[in-house]
Design an enzyme around this catalytic site. Structure first.
Site, PDB file in Angstrom:
ATOM      1  N   GLY A   1     -27.511  52.463  50.620  1.00 23.36           N
ATOM      2  CA  GLY A   1     -26.905  53.621  51.276  1.00 23.36           C
ATOM      3  C   GLY A   1     -26.007  54.432  50.385  1.00 23.36           C
TER       4      GLY A   1
ATOM      5  N   ALA B   1     -32.703  57.682  53.091  1.00 22.74           N
ATOM      6  CA  ALA B   1     -31.881  56.483  53.266  1.00 22.74           C
ATOM      7  C   ALA B   1     -32.387  55.425  52.298  1.00 22.74           C
ATOM      8  CB  ALA B   1     -31.985  55.963  54.704  1.00 22.74           C
ATOM      9  N   CYS B   2     -31.472  54.633  51.767  1.00 23.26           N
ATOM     10  CA  CYS B   2     -31.854  53.545  50.864  1.00 23.26           C
ATOM     11  C   CYS B   2     -31.120  52.275  51.287  1.00 23.26           C
ATOM     12  CB  CYS B   2     -31.578  53.904  49.409  1.00 23.26           C
ATOM     13  SG  CYS B   2     -29.835  53.960  48.950  1.00 23.26           S
ATOM     14  N   PRO B   3     -31.576  51.121  50.806  1.00 19.86           N
ATOM     15  CA  PRO B   3     -30.964  49.861  51.225  1.00 19.86           C
ATOM     16  C   PRO B   3     -29.452  49.773  51.018  1.00 19.86           C
ATOM     17  CG  PRO B   3     -33.049  49.413  50.166  1.00 19.86           C
ATOM     18  CD  PRO B   3     -32.764  50.890  49.976  1.00 19.86           C
TER      19      PRO B   3
END
Length: 104
Positions: free
Chosen positions: A12, A8-10
């Site tokens: 998305g 997951a990344c900030p």
């Protein structure tokens, strides 16, 4: 050997999926079974279910965002990595985790 991963990344978007692909490619290269769940802007995809947890040797979790339902991995050795490291250093992560699991 069997690994699980959640990326997951900030935002998305890009890094969530790029890291999943990089980890899958690196694991395959080393003959390791892996299932990667993505928690992106469109929700959870390729969700890790209870049956996937059986026999899992370790789990890789990205640390840039909180991982939803992380408690399901209780009792499984974990490693936390930055999502950009999972993209750029996937093979090194897989090798290090494989070594760690063999030492347990």
């Amino acid at each position: 050997m069997k690994f699980l991963a959640v990326t997951a990344c900030p935002s998305g978007v890009a890094h969530t999926y790029m890291s999943a692909e990089a980890l899958e490619k690196a694991a395959k290269k080393h003959g390791i079974e892996i299932k990667v769940e993505t928690q992106g802007s469109i929700g959870i995809e390729n969700q890790i279910k209870a049956e996937d947890l059986c026999g899992a040797d370790a789990v890789i979790l990205t640390k840039d965002m909180p991982i939803k339902d992380e408690e399901r991995f209780e009792g499984i050795p974990k490693v936390r990595v930055g999502v950009s490291d999972a993209v750029k250093k996937a093979e090194a992560i897989i090798i290090k985790l494989e070594k760690m699991v063999k030492e347990l």
